[in-house]
Scaffold this active site. Structure first.
Site, PDB file in Angstrom:
ATOM      1  N   HIS A  41       0.818  -1.210   0.000  1.00 38.84           N
ATOM      2  CA  HIS A  41       0.000   0.000   0.000  1.00 38.84           C
ATOM      3  C   HIS A  41       0.853   1.262   0.000  1.00 38.84           C
ATOM      4  CE1 HIS A  41      -2.806   3.073   1.187  1.00 38.84           C
ATOM      5  NE2 HIS A  41      -3.799   2.227   1.275  1.00 38.84           N
ATOM      6  N   CYS A  42       2.146   1.143   0.311  1.00 36.00           N
ATOM      7  CA  CYS A  42       2.918   2.363   0.598  1.00 36.00           C
ATOM      8  C   CYS A  42       3.872   2.788  -0.513  1.00 36.00           C
ATOM      9  CB  CYS A  42       3.705   2.168   1.885  1.00 36.00           C
ATOM     10  SG  CYS A  42       2.657   1.852   3.292  1.00 36.00           S
ATOM     11  N   ILE A  43       4.910   2.004  -0.742  1.00 36.11           N
ATOM     12  CA  ILE A  43       6.026   2.469  -1.586  1.00 36.11           C
ATOM     13  C   ILE A  43       5.590   2.749  -3.037  1.00 36.11           C
ATOM     14  CG2 ILE A  43       8.439   2.054  -2.218  1.00 36.11           C
ATOM     15  CD1 ILE A  43       7.977   2.220   0.805  1.00 36.11           C
TER      16      ILE A  43
ATOM     17  N   ASP B  49       2.630   6.140  -2.204  1.00 33.35           N
ATOM     18  CA  ASP B  49       2.821   7.372  -1.428  1.00 33.35           C
ATOM     19  C   ASP B  49       3.650   8.443  -2.133  1.00 33.35           C
ATOM     20  OD1 ASP B  49       1.434   5.859   0.343  1.00 33.35           O
ATOM     21  OD2 ASP B  49       3.099   5.489   1.699  1.00 33.35           O
TER      22      ASP B  49
END
Ligand SMILES: NC(=O)c1ccc[n+]([C@@H]2O[C@H](COP(=O)([O-])OP(=O)(O)OC[C@H]3O[C@@H](n4cnc5c(N)ncnc54)[C@H](O)[C@@H]3O)[C@@H](O)[C@H]2O)c1
Length: 452
Positions: free
Chosen positions: A289-291, A294
């Site tokens: 979900h992040c790298i 974001d």
């Protein structure tokens, strides 16, 4: 005053009730971030009410069960014994003193921030807001979201004319707002959750103090910063740092492959430097979900300031190309054995975006499977964490996990996720061809291994 009533909380009582655990905590969004956070607070004997719009999650938790692989039903039951309840009823927010928001922040189809989850949550909180409550946003987002999106909705739509406390406010009925980024690393067993310092940026000093006291009950160290925007930017710096460095080693891997140098041996040797070097490892593409997501929150926001974030764009370009590189490597490896990719049987090992977790989001495996299918390959997968895969936001695979007993039947076994439970020597012994995008077969020498 007893916490849990609907009257205003005063500074003294908020801090005192945090100490005595009378303070009531509400957590909105019971996913990979919100549920573990709930368990941390419950473990410290706080009564937590969890809110989620997904009725399946609410029902599962209410029945004392879990939907996250690494969270055991016993942990949910223990939280229930400490007063944990899951609900979809936002009216119950008035019962709590601190509201922590852990909802998703994805990108839309144009690769732009999708803040609809934060906005919907703010619309749902506002009518239930009361003076003295603390609202903390944990969802990863661009600097400015807390002040520009969350606070205006809460101020406009609450029923008591309440204002968010700011350093210059005085005399008004207020609530408190802070941003505190989540730093969970799923599957990481080396660092305990409570050992991860928690950054907090309040809109006013009291918000920072409230949130600091609250998080200090579950984390060993809190790191106050001067504003929500600094805390928001801190999280993005951390993730962009990873994204850019992973892109760097991915690019160097491509060069090393051409030069017949083992990039992993190089990284391991460089890691012996006791200062100034931090190891990042190449792979089949970014996931989670992040790298992958974001950094684009920041590049989108930067445009408002006539600023082009070139490192982020370049890193995105390199990382996005990695699944294509993996598929090209499978085609080349088959070609070397006089087999076309079209019509070949390929077994993809690992669907999760990284090893030993049950999270599929943005997993490069999904892209790789689709690319292989487009080229005419007959693709199956194996993943101990997913017996089947159906439809997601960006894929519709409708496949079931193939048992490893059938490994000999495949023209190629492609390692995309290096789960620890796989017996790699056995896989290499039995497979006709192994294409390894993770260095999972390190230390094994065999003619049928192609590292890519
Ligand atoms: N997963 C991670 O490892 C990780 C790490 C650091 C930061 N984050 C950030 O934390 C945030 C949450 O991520 P996650 O992985 O927990 O997501 P998730 O999808 O696992 O969980 C989010 C939950 O929020 C619920 N939800 C959505 N809208 C809601 C609403 N209006 N009201 C109540 N519940 C609602 C969903 O049903 C879901 O259960 C994201 O911003 C993410 O970038 C995640």
């Amino acid at each position: 005053m007893r916490a849990g009533t609907s009257s205003a909380v005063t500074p003294g009582t908020f801090l005192a009730n945090t100490k005595t655990r009378e303070l009531r905590v509400g957590i909105i969004g019971l996913g990979y971030v919100g549920l573990p956070l709930t368990l941390l607070f419950s473990g410290e004997k706080f009564r937590v009410t969890g809110f989620d719009v997904d009725s399946h999650k609410v029902e599962t938790l209410s029945a004392g069960k879990s939907y996250i692989y690494r969270i055991l039903p016993e942990e949910i039951a223990a939280a229930q014994a400490s007063g944990f309840q899951a609900t979809a009823d936002y009216r119950r927010l008035s019962e709590v003193d601190a509201i922590i928001i852990c909802v998703p922040t994805p990108l839309n189809e144009h690769h732009e921030p999708d803040l609809s989850y934060i906005e919907n949550t703010a619309h749902a909180i506002a009518p239930n807001l009361r003076a003295g409550q603390l609202v903390v946003l944990e969802s990863t987002t661009y600097p400015g979201t807390t002040e520009e999106i969350l606070v205006p909705i809460l101020e406009r739509e609450n029923r008591g004319g309440l204002k968010a406390a700011r350093s210059h406010t005085g005399g008004e009925q207020t609530f408190h707002v802070a941003f505190s980024p989540e730093r969970e690393d799923p599957g990481n067993t080396a660092v305990a959750r409570h050992d991860i310092p928690k950054v907090i940026g309040g809109l006013d000093p009291l918000a920072t103090q409230y949130a600091g006291a609250l998080y200090n009950s579950i984390f060993k160290r809190v790191v106050p910063v001067s504003s929500p925007a600094v805390a928001e930017m801190t999280k993005l710096l951390e993730n962009i740092y990873r994204c850019v460095n992973i892109a760097l080693v991915n690019e160097l891997k491509l060069l090393c492959l051409r030069m017949n140098i083992d990039i992993f041996e190089v990284i391991n040797a460089a890691s012996t430097k006791p200062f100034g070097f931090h190891a990042f490892y190449p792979g089949p593409g970014l996931g989670g979900h992040c790298i992958p997501i974001d950094p684009f929150y920041l590049s989108w926001k930067a445009k408002e300031f006539d600023f082009h974030t070139r490192f982020i764009e370049l890193a995105g370009e390199v990382n996005l190309s990695m699944p294509y590189h993996v598929v090209a490597s499978v085609a080349a490896a088959l070609n070397a054995r006089k087999k076309p990719l079209n019509g070949s049987r390929v077994l993809v090992l690992g669907l999760a975006y990284k090893k030993d977790i049950d999270d599929l989001r943005e997993s490069p495996s999904l892209t790789i499977i689709e690319l292989l299918q487009k080229e005419g390959a007959e693709v199956q997968y194996n993943d101990p964490y997913f017996s089947k895969v159906g439809r997601g936001r960006k894929y519709d695979l409708q496949m079931t996990s193939t048992p490893l007993e059938d490994i000999e039947k495949f023209d190629c076994v492609l390692i995309v996720t290096d789960h620890s439970s796989y017996d790699y020597p056995d896989i290499v012994r039995r497979a006709k061809l192994v294409v390894d995008s993770r260095n999972a077969t390190a230390g094994i020498t065999a003619e049928n291994i192609v590292r890519c």
